[in-house]
Design a protein around this motif. Structure first.
Motif, PDB file in Angstrom:
ATOM      1  N   LEU A   1      40.232  40.745  25.220  1.00  0.00           N
ATOM      2  CA  LEU A   1      40.579  39.871  26.092  1.00  0.00           C
ATOM      3  C   LEU A   1      42.006  40.496  26.392  1.00  0.00           C
ATOM      4  O   LEU A   1      42.686  40.838  25.440  1.00  0.00           O
ATOM      5  CB  LEU A   1      40.787  38.570  25.826  1.00  0.00           C
ATOM      6  CG  LEU A   1      39.424  37.550  25.928  1.00  0.00           C
ATOM      7  CD1 LEU A   1      39.806  36.358  25.530  1.00  0.00           C
ATOM      8  CD2 LEU A   1      38.553  37.845  27.104  1.00  0.00           C
ATOM      9  N   PRO A   2      42.408  40.748  27.676  1.00  0.00           N
ATOM     10  CA  PRO A   2      43.544  40.997  28.055  1.00  0.00           C
ATOM     11  C   PRO A   2      44.734  39.977  27.836  1.00  0.00           C
ATOM     12  O   PRO A   2      44.576  38.821  27.834  1.00  0.00           O
ATOM     13  CB  PRO A   2      43.606  41.265  29.569  1.00  0.00           C
ATOM     14  CG  PRO A   2      42.537  40.263  30.042  1.00  0.00           C
ATOM     15  CD  PRO A   2      41.626  40.425  29.215  1.00  0.00           C
ATOM     16  N   LEU A   3      45.892  40.444  27.415  1.00  0.00           N
ATOM     17  CA  LEU A   3      47.058  39.510  27.401  1.00  0.00           C
ATOM     18  C   LEU A   3      47.933  39.572  28.354  1.00  0.00           C
ATOM     19  O   LEU A   3      49.072  38.965  28.369  1.00  0.00           O
ATOM     20  CB  LEU A   3      47.837  39.740  26.044  1.00  0.00           C
ATOM     21  CG  LEU A   3      46.996  39.349  24.653  1.00  0.00           C
ATOM     22  CD1 LEU A   3      47.870  39.931  23.563  1.00  0.00           C
ATOM     23  CD2 LEU A   3      46.636  37.893  24.775  1.00  0.00           C
ATOM     24  N   ASP A   4      47.639  40.174  29.546  1.00  0.00           N
ATOM     25  CA  ASP A   4      48.455  40.525  30.852  1.00  0.00           C
ATOM     26  C   ASP A   4      47.790  39.521  31.685  1.00  0.00           C
ATOM     27  O   ASP A   4      46.713  39.475  32.127  1.00  0.00           O
ATOM     28  CB  ASP A   4      48.381  41.889  31.125  1.00  0.00           C
ATOM     29  CG  ASP A   4      49.206  42.100  32.834  1.00  0.00           C
ATOM     30  OD1 ASP A   4      49.794  41.083  33.190  1.00  0.00           O
ATOM     31  OD2 ASP A   4      49.145  43.023  33.066  1.00  0.00           O
TER      32      ASP A   4
ATOM     33  N   VAL B   1      37.428  44.101  28.020  1.00  0.00           N
ATOM     34  CA  VAL B   1      36.983  45.556  27.452  1.00  0.00           C
ATOM     35  C   VAL B   1      36.432  45.497  26.285  1.00  0.00           C
ATOM     36  O   VAL B   1      36.550  44.672  25.150  1.00  0.00           O
ATOM     37  CB  VAL B   1      38.450  46.368  27.383  1.00  0.00           C
ATOM     38  CG1 VAL B   1      38.063  47.895  26.716  1.00  0.00           C
ATOM     39  CG2 VAL B   1      38.831  46.618  28.770  1.00  0.00           C
ATOM     40  N   VAL B   2      35.214  46.364  25.733  1.00  0.00           N
ATOM     41  CA  VAL B   2      34.566  46.303  24.574  1.00  0.00           C
ATOM     42  C   VAL B   2      34.655  47.893  24.094  1.00  0.00           C
ATOM     43  O   VAL B   2      34.456  48.775  25.137  1.00  0.00           O
ATOM     44  CB  VAL B   2      32.947  45.998  24.578  1.00  0.00           C
ATOM     45  CG1 VAL B   2      32.281  47.307  25.780  1.00  0.00           C
ATOM     46  CG2 VAL B   2      32.456  46.165  23.248  1.00  0.00           C
ATOM     47  N   SER B   3      34.934  47.931  23.115  1.00  0.00           N
ATOM     48  CA  SER B   3      35.271  49.068  22.375  1.00  0.00           C
ATOM     49  C   SER B   3      34.205  49.298  21.250  1.00  0.00           C
ATOM     50  O   SER B   3      34.046  48.451  20.202  1.00  0.00           O
ATOM     51  CB  SER B   3      36.553  49.427  21.742  1.00  0.00           C
ATOM     52  OG  SER B   3      37.074  48.312  20.655  1.00  0.00           O
ATOM     53  N   GLU B   4      33.921  50.500  20.843  1.00  0.00           N
ATOM     54  CA  GLU B   4      32.807  51.060  19.779  1.00  0.00           C
ATOM     55  C   GLU B   4      33.616  52.054  19.024  1.00  0.00           C
ATOM     56  O   GLU B   4      34.136  53.078  19.546  1.00  0.00           O
ATOM     57  CB  GLU B   4      31.482  51.458  20.134  1.00  0.00           C
ATOM     58  CG  GLU B   4      30.845  50.126  20.499  1.00  0.00           C
ATOM     59  CD  GLU B   4      30.308  48.901  19.817  1.00  0.00           C
ATOM     60  OE1 GLU B   4      30.591  49.417  18.554  1.00  0.00           O
ATOM     61  OE2 GLU B   4      30.074  48.143  20.207  1.00  0.00           O
TER      62      GLU B   4
END
Length: 385
Positions: free
Chosen positions: A95-98, A105-108
């Motif tokens: 989750l964004p903190l801005d 965003v999902v990252s692998e």
């Protein structure tokens, strides 16, 4: 924020609000959270909302999960896990903190991060520590993302049974006798801490209920009939929380009441009654979720008693500065007095849970209930309010 105020592109038709259903978590109530998420996912109106299911594993990894509610049910007396429905065993959702950016965003490993789009509201159906206790709510406040349910303070108060009782007492609500053993007391002088509990029993009598101070779903609770069972009960409670709460047994009927936030303020549902379960010493985890001990909805109370418990439930909601929803649990004692036991700021919402059943009996179906909770969250801004 309302549905109508969502940002729109002039070239495209209005988009639906995107709801991230966040579930699972690191607490001992992980499995019940997954079951609740399955029920919520099944009930959300897909013609009105886009849905993004996000599970938090027991070790704290945020995972994109399959949108398959039927896989999130209790099977063969076993509660499901986030890992059962996670789309990958690695990587995670961020989750964004801005506050100006709501893109998830999902990252692998070994792959370029993939944007999943903006989230307009989070429906956090986590129970217990690291989710229902203000920690996730604080993260969402920092992110500027609206969410279903109470804010940081009310969530923390609702999780810690000691401070919940202190708040209720300060607002004139009746609570039962209790004593708290903090971790430092136990570490510094275990015998003195035990004596404190034994002295409490001498004043209020046996049985006692020994509980983790910051847990739910009746996990870690033991009914203790005499001093011989005290050691095991303390050890069981401390497996879930180093801080324990010991309560005197109250003789009476268990009455619950739901509170739901409408545009004009909170209202109470018809109450329900939890009858003593036949195969269990009290209404414990097994009785609630595995054996599905049925409640009585509406509770067989007089009109005056119904009105009184509804008033007290709303008073408890307001005393703790709650938002969205609460299930308030009471004892109706033998002398006809309602004593509040606790509130749940994110009560179980499984198909057999009492909160949705009480609202069903009050004329609000499960899908309508979920919609009202999402709409209440969209109306509310983050930050001081």
């Amino acid at each position: 924020m309302s549905t109508e105020n969502l940002p729109q592109s002039p070239e495209q038709p209005p988009r639906k609000p995107r709801v991230a259903v966040v579930f699972g978590g690191r607490s001992s109530e992980h499995g019940i959270s997954v079951v609740t998420a399955g029920a919520v996912l099944k009930a959300i109106d897909r013609t009105k909302y886009d849905v993004l299911p996000i599970g938090i594993t027991r070790d704290g990894r945020w995972a994109l999960t399959a949108d398959e509610p039927e896989r999130m049910a209790i099977t063969d007396r076993r509660t499901p896990e986030v890992e059962d429905v996670a789309e990958s065993g690695e990587g995670g959702v961020v989750l964004p903190l801005d506050p100006g950016n709501r893109e998830v965003v999902v990252s692998e490993p070994g792959s370029v991060p993939k944007a999943l789009g903006e989230v307009d509201v989070v429906f956090p159906v986590l129970h217990g520590p690291y989710g229902e206790d203000g920690t996730l709510q604080g993260l969402l406040e920092l992110s500027g993302v609206p969410y279903v349910g109470s804010g940081v303070l009310a969530s923390a108060v609702g999780q810690d049974k000691e401070y919940m009782k202190r708040v209720f007492t300060s607002f004139g609500l009746k609570v039962g006798p209790y004593v708290v053993i903090r971790p430092r007391e136990w570490e510094q002088d275990e015998s003195a801490a035990r004596k404190k509990i034994v002295d409490f029993a001498g004043e209020h009598g046996w049985p006692l209920f020994v509980k983790p101070a910051r847990a739910g779903s009746s996990i870690g609770i033991t009914k203790v009939d005499d001093i011989a069972g005290l050691g095991d009960a303390i050890a069981e409670a401390q497996r879930h929380d180093p801080k324990i709460l010991v309560e005197a047994a109250l003789r009476g009927r268990e009455i619950e009441c739901g509170v739901l936030e409408f545009a004009d303020g909170p209202r109470a549902s018809v109450p329900s009654e939890i009858p003593p379960p036949d195969a269990h010493a009290y209404y414990d985890f097994e009785a609630k979720y595995i054996d599905s001990t049925p409640g009585i909805v509406p509770a067989p109370l007089t009109p005056e008693q119904t009105a009184e418990v509804q008033r007290l439930a709303v008073d408890a909601f307001e005393a703790a500065s709650c938002e969205g929803l609460v299930r308030a649990d009471f004892f109706l004692t033998e002398d006809g007095e309602f004593v509040i036991n606790e509130i749940n700021t994110m009560p179980g919402m499984t198909p057999i849970s009492m909160y949705p059943q009480m609202w069903q009996a009050s004329g609000i179906s499960y899908p309508e209930l979920v919609d009202k909770l999402i709409q209440a969250a969209l109306r509310r801004s983050t930050g001081l309010r």
